[in-house]
Design a protein around this motif. Structure first.
Motif, short mmCIF file in Angstrom:
data_model
loop_
_atom_site.label_atom_id
_atom_site.label_comp_id
_atom_site.label_asym_id
_atom_site.label_seq_id
_atom_site.Cartn_x
_atom_site.Cartn_y
_atom_site.Cartn_z
N SER A 1 68.56 31.51 -7.74
CA SER A 1 68.04 31.25 -9.08
C SER A 1 69.14 30.64 -9.95
O SER A 1 70.29 31.05 -9.88
CB SER A 1 67.56 32.55 -9.72
OG SER A 1 67.14 32.32 -11.05
N VAL B 1 69.16 34.04 -13.42
CA VAL B 1 68.74 35.31 -12.85
C VAL B 1 68.09 36.21 -13.91
O VAL B 1 67.15 36.93 -13.62
CB VAL B 1 69.93 36.02 -12.15
CG1 VAL B 1 69.52 37.37 -11.61
CG2 VAL B 1 70.48 35.14 -11.02
N ALA C 1 64.54 35.00 -14.29
CA ALA C 1 63.81 35.34 -13.07
C ALA C 1 63.53 36.84 -13.01
O ALA C 1 62.46 37.26 -12.57
CB ALA C 1 64.60 34.88 -11.84
N ILE D 1 67.65 38.56 -5.95
CA ILE D 1 67.85 37.23 -6.53
C ILE D 1 69.34 37.07 -6.78
O ILE D 1 69.97 37.97 -7.34
CB ILE D 1 67.09 37.08 -7.87
CG1 ILE D 1 65.60 37.39 -7.68
CG2 ILE D 1 67.29 35.68 -8.44
CD1 ILE D 1 64.84 37.52 -8.99
N LYS E 1 72.49 34.30 -8.20
CA LYS E 1 72.74 33.12 -9.02
C LYS E 1 73.35 32.00 -8.19
O LYS E 1 74.23 32.23 -7.37
CB LYS E 1 73.69 33.46 -10.17
CG LYS E 1 74.00 32.25 -11.05
CD LYS E 1 74.42 32.64 -12.42
CE LYS E 1 74.73 31.46 -13.30
NZ LYS E 1 73.68 30.47 -13.43
N LEU F 1 69.77 24.59 -7.20
CA LEU F 1 68.72 25.05 -6.30
C LEU F 1 68.67 24.18 -5.05
O LEU F 1 68.97 22.99 -5.12
CB LEU F 1 67.36 25.04 -7.00
CG LEU F 1 67.21 26.03 -8.14
CD1 LEU F 1 65.93 25.76 -8.91
CD2 LEU F 1 67.24 27.46 -7.63
N ASP G 1 57.51 30.69 -9.43
CA ASP G 1 58.37 31.49 -10.29
C ASP G 1 59.13 30.56 -11.23
O ASP G 1 58.89 29.35 -11.27
CB ASP G 1 59.27 32.42 -9.48
CG ASP G 1 60.40 31.72 -8.74
OD1 ASP G 1 60.61 30.50 -8.90
OD2 ASP G 1 61.09 32.42 -7.97
N ASP H 1 62.04 29.40 -11.10
CA ASP H 1 62.89 28.41 -10.44
C ASP H 1 62.10 27.47 -9.54
O ASP H 1 62.67 26.67 -8.81
CB ASP H 1 63.97 29.12 -9.61
CG ASP H 1 65.02 29.78 -10.50
OD1 ASP H 1 65.79 29.04 -11.13
OD2 ASP H 1 65.04 31.02 -10.58
N ASN I 1 60.12 28.37 -7.01
CA ASN I 1 59.78 28.93 -5.71
C ASN I 1 58.29 29.25 -5.69
O ASN I 1 57.74 29.75 -6.67
CB ASN I 1 60.58 30.22 -5.44
CG ASN I 1 62.06 29.96 -5.37
OD1 ASN I 1 62.52 29.14 -4.59
ND2 ASN I 1 62.82 30.65 -6.20
#
Length: 125
Positions: free
Chosen positions: A10, A13, A16, A49, A51, A55, A102, A104, A106
């Motif tokens: 992420s 974080v 998230a 998760i 950091k 990505l 999510d 990020d 995902n």
């Protein structure tokens, strides 16, 4: 062998963490802003998760969260302003699912497979 946990990257974080707490995961390790770990509300699996500065490129990660009642769960999450990419679908592989992303990007799949998760009609011996 048993799967202990899955860890995803992420950029943020903290953001998230709020998202996954809204999904219903229980925070059990808080090392913000670099790492967090959750327990799933059912079963023994954990989810973490960490950091990253960037990505991964490409298709990325897909996370499946199985629930007993997809319609009820999706409706509860929509009430908490969680947006879904798809409607609830009855898939040809005998799973009912709805897809979302999510914070990020995902992909997450809220689904129910029941016995078909481990024992579909086409399972090999």
């Amino acid at each position: 062998m048993n799967l202990n946990q899955v860890t995803i990257p992420s950029i943020n974080v903290e953001k998230a963490t709020k998202f996954y707490k809204t999904l219903g995961l229980k925070l059990i390790v808080d090392a913000l802003p670099r790492y967090v770990r959750f327990e799933c509300p059912n079963g023994e699996a954990t989810f973490s998760i960490h950091k990253v500065e960037e990505l991964p490129k490409g298709n990325g990660i897909v996370l499946y969260f199985e629930v007993e009642n997809v319609e009820e769960t999706v409706n509860q999450l929509k009430e908490k302003d969680i947006a879904f990419k798809t409607k609830i679908l009855d898939q040809s592989w005998l799973w009912k699912e709805a897809r979302l992303n999510d914070t990020d990007g995902n992909e997450l799949i809220i689904y129910h497979a029941g016995k078909n998760r481990n024992n579909p009609p086409w399972r090999i011996n």
